[in-house]
Write a protein that holds these residues in place. Structure first.
Motif, PDB file in Angstrom:
ATOM      1  N   ALA A   1       0.859  -1.186   0.000  1.00  0.00           N
ATOM      2  CA  ALA A   1       0.000   0.000   0.000  1.00  0.00           C
ATOM      3  C   ALA A   1       0.891   1.231   0.000  1.00  0.00           C
ATOM      4  O   ALA A   1       2.088   1.147   0.295  1.00  0.00           O
ATOM      5  CB  ALA A   1      -0.907  -0.002   1.219  1.00  0.00           C
ATOM      6  N   GLY A   2       0.292   2.379  -0.333  1.00  0.00           N
ATOM      7  CA  GLY A   2       1.082   3.602  -0.309  1.00  0.00           C
ATOM      8  C   GLY A   2       0.197   4.822  -0.233  1.00  0.00           C
ATOM      9  O   GLY A   2      -0.928   4.829  -0.745  1.00  0.00           O
ATOM     10  N   PHE A   3       0.731   5.864   0.449  1.00  0.00           N
ATOM     11  CA  PHE A   3       0.040   7.149   0.503  1.00  0.00           C
ATOM     12  C   PHE A   3       0.542   8.034  -0.627  1.00  0.00           C
ATOM     13  O   PHE A   3       1.747   8.091  -0.903  1.00  0.00           O
ATOM     14  CB  PHE A   3       0.328   7.839   1.840  1.00  0.00           C
ATOM     15  CG  PHE A   3      -0.387   7.217   3.017  1.00  0.00           C
ATOM     16  CD1 PHE A   3      -1.708   7.533   3.291  1.00  0.00           C
ATOM     17  CD2 PHE A   3       0.276   6.321   3.852  1.00  0.00           C
ATOM     18  CE1 PHE A   3      -2.361   6.965   4.391  1.00  0.00           C
ATOM     19  CE2 PHE A   3      -0.365   5.754   4.945  1.00  0.00           C
ATOM     20  CZ  PHE A   3      -1.693   6.075   5.220  1.00  0.00           C
ATOM     21  N   PHE A   4      -0.372   8.741  -1.262  1.00  0.00           N
ATOM     22  CA  PHE A   4      -0.004   9.743  -2.265  1.00  0.00           C
ATOM     23  C   PHE A   4      -1.201  10.666  -2.447  1.00  0.00           C
ATOM     24  O   PHE A   4      -2.316  10.340  -2.021  1.00  0.00           O
ATOM     25  CB  PHE A   4       0.406   9.076  -3.576  1.00  0.00           C
ATOM     26  CG  PHE A   4      -0.728   8.501  -4.408  1.00  0.00           C
ATOM     27  CD1 PHE A   4      -1.676   7.647  -3.851  1.00  0.00           C
ATOM     28  CD2 PHE A   4      -0.852   8.800  -5.769  1.00  0.00           C
ATOM     29  CE1 PHE A   4      -2.710   7.113  -4.615  1.00  0.00           C
ATOM     30  CE2 PHE A   4      -1.873   8.273  -6.536  1.00  0.00           C
ATOM     31  CZ  PHE A   4      -2.809   7.436  -5.962  1.00  0.00           C
ATOM     32  N   ASP A   5      -0.973  11.802  -3.035  1.00  0.00           N
ATOM     33  CA  ASP A   5      -2.049  12.795  -3.163  1.00  0.00           C
ATOM     34  C   ASP A   5      -2.458  12.861  -4.634  1.00  0.00           C
ATOM     35  O   ASP A   5      -1.961  13.694  -5.386  1.00  0.00           O
ATOM     36  CB  ASP A   5      -1.543  14.147  -2.658  1.00  0.00           C
ATOM     37  CG  ASP A   5      -2.632  15.207  -2.682  1.00  0.00           C
ATOM     38  OD1 ASP A   5      -3.806  14.858  -2.957  1.00  0.00           O
ATOM     39  OD2 ASP A   5      -2.304  16.379  -2.435  1.00  0.00           O
ATOM     40  N   TYR A   6      -3.398  11.971  -5.008  1.00  0.00           N
ATOM     41  CA  TYR A   6      -3.675  11.848  -6.445  1.00  0.00           C
ATOM     42  C   TYR A   6      -4.427  13.046  -7.016  1.00  0.00           C
ATOM     43  O   TYR A   6      -4.350  13.326  -8.214  1.00  0.00           O
ATOM     44  CB  TYR A   6      -4.438  10.545  -6.741  1.00  0.00           C
ATOM     45  CG  TYR A   6      -5.900  10.504  -6.391  1.00  0.00           C
ATOM     46  CD1 TYR A   6      -6.329   9.985  -5.180  1.00  0.00           C
ATOM     47  CD2 TYR A   6      -6.870  10.973  -7.270  1.00  0.00           C
ATOM     48  CE1 TYR A   6      -7.680   9.932  -4.858  1.00  0.00           C
ATOM     49  CE2 TYR A   6      -8.211  10.925  -6.964  1.00  0.00           C
ATOM     50  CZ  TYR A   6      -8.614  10.399  -5.751  1.00  0.00           C
ATOM     51  OH  TYR A   6      -9.947  10.349  -5.435  1.00  0.00           O
ATOM     52  N   ASP A   7      -5.183  13.759  -6.144  1.00  0.00           N
ATOM     53  CA  ASP A   7      -5.956  14.902  -6.674  1.00  0.00           C
ATOM     54  C   ASP A   7      -5.339  16.246  -6.274  1.00  0.00           C
ATOM     55  O   ASP A   7      -5.945  17.295  -6.503  1.00  0.00           O
ATOM     56  CB  ASP A   7      -7.415  14.825  -6.228  1.00  0.00           C
ATOM     57  CG  ASP A   7      -7.547  14.741  -4.719  1.00  0.00           C
ATOM     58  OD1 ASP A   7      -6.513  14.606  -4.024  1.00  0.00           O
ATOM     59  OD2 ASP A   7      -8.682  14.803  -4.213  1.00  0.00           O
ATOM     60  N   LYS A   8      -4.175  16.182  -5.654  1.00  0.00           N
ATOM     61  CA  LYS A   8      -3.408  17.369  -5.294  1.00  0.00           C
ATOM     62  C   LYS A   8      -4.235  18.372  -4.473  1.00  0.00           C
ATOM     63  O   LYS A   8      -4.157  19.585  -4.679  1.00  0.00           O
ATOM     64  CB  LYS A   8      -2.815  18.037  -6.541  1.00  0.00           C
ATOM     65  CG  LYS A   8      -1.874  17.109  -7.298  1.00  0.00           C
ATOM     66  CD  LYS A   8      -0.983  17.838  -8.276  1.00  0.00           C
ATOM     67  CE  LYS A   8      -1.703  18.367  -9.480  1.00  0.00           C
ATOM     68  NZ  LYS A   8      -0.822  18.924 -10.497  1.00  0.00           N
TER      69      LYS A   8
ATOM     70  N   SER B   1       8.287  10.232  -1.924  1.00  0.00           N
ATOM     71  CA  SER B   1       7.326   9.175  -1.645  1.00  0.00           C
ATOM     72  C   SER B   1       7.968   8.203  -0.667  1.00  0.00           C
ATOM     73  O   SER B   1       9.184   8.019  -0.677  1.00  0.00           O
ATOM     74  CB  SER B   1       6.962   8.436  -2.938  1.00  0.00           C
ATOM     75  OG  SER B   1       6.169   7.304  -2.661  1.00  0.00           O
ATOM     76  N   SER B   2       7.162   7.581   0.165  1.00  0.00           N
ATOM     77  CA  SER B   2       7.696   6.511   1.020  1.00  0.00           C
ATOM     78  C   SER B   2       7.310   5.140   0.466  1.00  0.00           C
ATOM     79  O   SER B   2       7.684   4.112   1.015  1.00  0.00           O
ATOM     80  CB  SER B   2       7.167   6.649   2.452  1.00  0.00           C
ATOM     81  OG  SER B   2       5.763   6.434   2.473  1.00  0.00           O
ATOM     82  N   ALA B   3       6.528   5.127  -0.616  1.00  0.00           N
ATOM     83  CA  ALA B   3       5.994   3.865  -1.144  1.00  0.00           C
ATOM     84  C   ALA B   3       6.988   3.190  -2.083  1.00  0.00           C
ATOM     85  O   ALA B   3       8.008   3.753  -2.462  1.00  0.00           O
ATOM     86  CB  ALA B   3       4.686   4.125  -1.874  1.00  0.00           C
ATOM     87  N   GLY B   4       6.653   1.966  -2.477  1.00  0.00           N
ATOM     88  CA  GLY B   4       7.492   1.181  -3.385  1.00  0.00           C
ATOM     89  C   GLY B   4       8.083  -0.001  -2.657  1.00  0.00           C
ATOM     90  O   GLY B   4       7.661  -0.339  -1.549  1.00  0.00           O
ATOM     91  N   SER B   5       9.040  -0.668  -3.304  1.00  0.00           N
ATOM     92  CA  SER B   5       9.650  -1.884  -2.774  1.00  0.00           C
ATOM     93  C   SER B   5       8.588  -2.983  -2.708  1.00  0.00           C
ATOM     94  O   SER B   5       7.754  -3.096  -3.617  1.00  0.00           O
ATOM     95  CB  SER B   5      10.290  -1.611  -1.419  1.00  0.00           C
ATOM     96  OG  SER B   5      11.025  -2.719  -0.966  1.00  0.00           O
ATOM     97  N   TYR B   6       8.559  -3.741  -1.635  1.00  0.00           N
ATOM     98  CA  TYR B   6       7.562  -4.814  -1.510  1.00  0.00           C
ATOM     99  C   TYR B   6       7.059  -4.821  -0.070  1.00  0.00           C
ATOM    100  O   TYR B   6       7.856  -5.007   0.864  1.00  0.00           O
ATOM    101  CB  TYR B   6       8.178  -6.163  -1.862  1.00  0.00           C
ATOM    102  CG  TYR B   6       7.268  -7.348  -1.622  1.00  0.00           C
ATOM    103  CD1 TYR B   6       6.193  -7.599  -2.464  1.00  0.00           C
ATOM    104  CD2 TYR B   6       7.461  -8.202  -0.543  1.00  0.00           C
ATOM    105  CE1 TYR B   6       5.356  -8.668  -2.240  1.00  0.00           C
ATOM    106  CE2 TYR B   6       6.635  -9.284  -0.314  1.00  0.00           C
ATOM    107  CZ  TYR B   6       5.582  -9.513  -1.171  1.00  0.00           C
ATOM    108  OH  TYR B   6       4.741 -10.575  -0.939  1.00  0.00           O
ATOM    109  N   LEU B   7       5.789  -4.553   0.090  1.00  0.00           N
ATOM    110  CA  LEU B   7       5.120  -4.570   1.399  1.00  0.00           C
ATOM    111  C   LEU B   7       5.756  -3.592   2.372  1.00  0.00           C
ATOM    112  O   LEU B   7       5.527  -3.701   3.575  1.00  0.00           O
ATOM    113  CB  LEU B   7       5.153  -5.972   2.033  1.00  0.00           C
ATOM    114  CG  LEU B   7       4.520  -7.133   1.272  1.00  0.00           C
ATOM    115  CD1 LEU B   7       4.724  -8.441   2.054  1.00  0.00           C
ATOM    116  CD2 LEU B   7       3.044  -6.909   1.025  1.00  0.00           C
TER     117      LEU B   7
END
Lengths: 321, 534
Positions: free
Chosen positions: B169-176, B483-489
């Motif tokens: 999973a990951g946090f991001f701001d898709y709609d800014k 971003s803090s997302a990516g890698s695996y789990l």
């Protein structure tokens, strides 16, 4: 019930044959039995038919067929020979372990019926038997020869006993360093194990031994491509293509190498040629996808979509549900 | 005297990472292998590097999985209240030792009975403290960071419990809109009732083809501590996959963050952000859906960053052995070229299976190097194919101007690597790695010192989300994506890290998600600079 049925059948057929002690009469009766796979009852009728008409090729053929079906192979063979029934003769010869003769006969029969499953089966069986007996003899008469070790290597390789296979291959090379095909097999083993550098070494040696072998050039080019040595791979793949222009494996990798070198028209040509030579092969499926990417890079959107569509149809992949 | 070439070759042979054994880090992942070979046993679990208490030191959060009866019988109980099965938070102390603060942080046990998988981090409420989202089966947990060293389980109130088997999973701001949204991958439509035993002479973990695909989840942050499931509305739910990895970046430079999702033996997804709250899957047309020869690989870990310093984010996916890892180079026109072979990645991964992955500049030479946690998914893979091995050492490769050269890591043998999180644990300007091990103790790798300079950037969004996720940052010709997302789990440190080689200062250019553009000249090297959005 069956007996009643056969009697009725015979009555109907035999009624149309004049006389009951003619070759034609016995042949008809036998034919009815053969149709019902009642070979044991067909055989005496056929013998009678041949007694009355010794030159009947039809009776010879049917008798051979019936004897073969009943397992009297040795007896069936001369009848099938006289009837010139190459298909059944090939099968009988194979069953009777006249392997070399069987292979020759089956190949002749397959020339007329290339997709006959029985013939294909027996040809495979006969070749397997021939290979087994040849290899058995090789190990018996020359157990320490290079070829015997090569053979053992191939046997272990097929059993996925790779360490033992390599040991045997190396022994073969110790005895005969210029033995063709051993470095190729070692290279393939190394490639499958993911040791590309070792595979490259083996393929290079094989390429020196067999500079005219298009497959070896392809293997070397392919492993160089996998290692990222694109320019050298390209040279080998082009050499392979010159040696064996019909080899679709070469054409696929050649297209990849050319694309990586940004020679897009040449890459396109290689993949199109592949599709032309082997339109229904798995490599053709991959080539359609490669072409779709290539055309998209070149801004040829309609052609890219068309290739993607063909890839989808052939690979039976769907866009995500 | 050694020639310059010889010196360079020696430098290239020098270790980039070495194994560290910090005091206090005593976590053991428990997956409970059974004779049933439930697929969840072999897939976990993740790890996160975050500074949860804002003391400037990176802390470590480990996801634990749970107990499985053999066979599992209803009612299912994963024993998550037993301390052996807790997730664990380790606070880093000033002396680089760690203290287990799980209980005092309120993270002991699991609020719902879940078999743990992955972790995502982000400050979803812009209060300046990093929150934690934990995925698993059959649901997920959101822990709000209270800012006083404790967390509160806000799953129910926030509406992000999900369902089924979630993975990365990951946090991001898709709609800014300045609030972090949440993307959650789901692996398979699987539960214990659907479980099958695969294999005749001996059993092995079933292939993903055994179970149906399922769509991933997208949650929109409402800004009041709640989220709305917009999976349908956004188009994300239109595609069912077998998703394991997720990462974000703006691949086409239109200013909107896009999503890349790796799938296991299903085409990968590249969700192009249409800028209106919807997404379109462009993976096939962009050339990132399949391997070069048109096969759907066993996609697991992912990273979406610019490995070749051309300003365009590239995509890498770890796969199973015989597939090689997929590297898609961004051509800059919305298209990617499959580049595993020319870069050398293919040769390095021909017989390896990878999970957690990331490009990081471990030697600060200005080129991001490659790290992947490795191991096959089948613990008896050598019975299926004697050439394959279950446990493997991780893969580390130096990036030599876009070409990869393998570098050995001293002190690490074959392990069942899974997650991997990245960040400068030691505050020495060198990126370290924490790798989670299936059913074992994690491994910490620290970067080896050298004389190169570096710069860390800690973004503080004001109009943009507070973490600055989605910001595009250029430092001396290198590009990073916050971003803090990516890698695996797993989740990595949110701060950006750049190697500066011999440069003692840097020019920093930041494109914030809000549209703000900021340039910092003559920034002194060898520090973590906090940058507040203007």
């Amino acid at each position: 019930m069956m007996a009643v049925f056969i009697c009725a059948l015979l009555a109907g057929q035999v009624a149309r044959v004049s006389g009951t002690n003619t070759a034609e009469y016995h042949l008809k009766v036998a034919e009815a039995y053969v149709q019902k796979h009642n070979y044991d009852q067909a055989i005496p009728e056929l013998r009678l038919a041949l007694k009355l008409k010794s030159d009947s090729k039809k009776a010879e053929g049917m008798l051979g067929e019936a004897l073969l079906a009943q397992g009297y192979i040795g007896e069936a063979i001369p009848h099938l020979e006289r009837a010139q029934r190459l298909d059944l003769l090939g099968i009988a010869l194979a069953e009777d372990h006249h392997t070399a003769q069987a292979i020759q006969t089956l190949l002749a029969a397959l020339a007329k019926e290339p997709n006959n499953p029985d013939l294909l089966f027996y040809l495979g069986k006969a070749c397997g038997f021939l290979s087994k007996s040849s290899f058995g003899r090789l190990v018996d008469v020359a157990p320490n020869s290079a070829r015997a070790h090569q053979l053992m290597g191939e046997s272990y390789n097929a059993q996925q006993k790779f360490d033992l296979a390599e040991r045997e291959y190396r022994k073969a090379l110790e005895l005969q360093p210029d033995l063709h095909g051993v470095h190729l097999e070692l290279g393939r083993m190394k490639q499958w194990a993911g040791d590309l550098e070792a595979a490259e070494v083996e393929f290079r040696v094989e390429a020196k031994l067999s500079p005219g072998d298009g497959e070896v050039a392809w293997r070397l080019g392919s492993v160089l491509l996998s290692e990222g040595h694109t320019q050298e791979a390209l040279k080998q793949l082009q050499r392979s293509d010159e040696l064996r222009p019909e080899m679709i494996e070469t054409l696929y990798d050649l297209g990849k190498a050319l694309e990586q070198e940004n020679q897009l028209p040449a890459a396109e040509k290689a993949w199109l040629q592949l599709i032309k030579l082997g339109p229904h092969t798995p490599l053709a499926v991959s080539a359609h996808l490669e072409l779709s990417h290539l055309y998209r890079r070149e801004g040829r959107a309609a052609e890219a979509d068309s290739q993607l569509q063909q890839f989808r149809e052939m690979s039976k992949t769907k866009p995500a549900d | 005297m050694a020639s310059p070439t010889a010196t360079l070759a020696a430098d290239r042979r020098a270790a980039l990472l070495e194994v560290a054994h910090p005091s206090g880090l005593n976590f053991i992942h428990r997956n409970s292998s059974t004779s049933q070979r439930y697929l969840i046993e072999t897939m976990g679990a993740g790890v996160a590097l975050l500074d949860y208490n804002n003391d400037g030191l990176l802390d470590i959060f480990f996801v634990n999985s749970g107990h499985l009866d053999d066979p599992v019988k209803p009612p299912v109980d994963f024993w998550r209240r037993d301390p052996a099965y807790w997730n664990r938070l380790y606070r880093q102390n000033r002396d680089s030792t760690f203290t287990d603060v799980t209980k005092e942080a309120g993270l002991s046990g699991a609020a719902v009975n879940t078999y743990g998988m992955g972790v995502a981090t982000g400050d979803y409420d812009n209060d300046g403290f990093t929150d934690i989202y934990v995925t698993g089966f059959p649901g997920n947990i959101l822990y709000h960071n209270n800012g006083d060293g404790t967390f509160a389980d806000v799953t129910t109130r926030s509406g992000v419990a999900g369902g089924g088997w979630s993975a990365s999973a990951g946090f991001f701001d898709y709609d800014k809109d300045g609030m972090l949204d949440l993307f959650v991958t789901r692996y398979l439509a699987w539960d214990f009732d659907r479980h099958q035993i695969c294999g005749k002479d001996f059993s092995f973990y079933c292939q993903p083809d055994t179970y149906p695909p399922i769509s991933s989840l997208l949650y929109h942050n409402n800004g009041d501590g709640t989220f709305t499931d917009v999976s349908q509305k956004s188009g994300i739910a239109e595609a069912k996959g077998k998703s394991l990895g997720v990462t974000f970046n703006d691949y086409d430079g239109d200013g909107w963050p896009d999503i890349f999702v790796s799938n296991d033996r299903v085409e990968n997804f590249l969700w192009h952000n249409n800028g209106d709250g919807t997404f379109s899957n462009t993976a096939m047309e962009a050339g990132v859906a399949l391997s070069e020869d048109g096969k759907a690989n066993s996609g697991m870990g992912v990273d979406f960053s610019d490995f070749d310093n051309d300003g365009r984010p590239d995509i890498v996916v770890t796969n199973l052995s015989s597939e090689i890892y997929s590297l898609y180079r961004n051509d800059g026109n919305g298209l990617f070229t499959y580049d595993s072979l020319p870069t050398g990645l293919g040769a390095l991964t021909a017989n390896h299976s990878g999970w957690g992955v990331r490009w990081e500049d471990f030697d600060n030479d200005g080129w991001k190097d490659f790290f992947a946690a490795q191991s096959h998914v089948q613990d008896n893979v050598n019975r299926l194919d004697p050439r394959k091995r279950y446990k493997e050492p991780p893969l580390l490769a130096r990036n030599v101007r876009g070409k990869l050269e393998q570098v050995a890591i001293p002190g690490i043998g074959p392990v069942a690597g899974r997650g991997a999180a990245f960040g400068d644990l030691h505050r020495d300007g060198l990126v370290d790695v924490v790798m989670s091990i299936l059913g074992g103790s994690p491994v910490l790798f620290q970067s080896a010192r050298n004389g190169n300079h570096w710069l860390g950037i800690d973004l503080i969004g004001t109009h943009s989300n507070r973490d600055g996720f989605g910001a595009k940052v250029e430092v001396n010709g290198q590009w990073g994506h916050a971003s803090s997302a990516g890698s695996y789990l797993s989740a990595s440190d949110k701060r950006l890290h750049f190697g500066l080689a011999e440069a003692r200062e840097a020019r920093v250019e930041i494109h914030w998600p809000s549209g703000a553009h900021q340039v910092l000249e003559h920034v002194k090297a060898d520090q973590v600079v906090k940058v507040r959005e203007p």
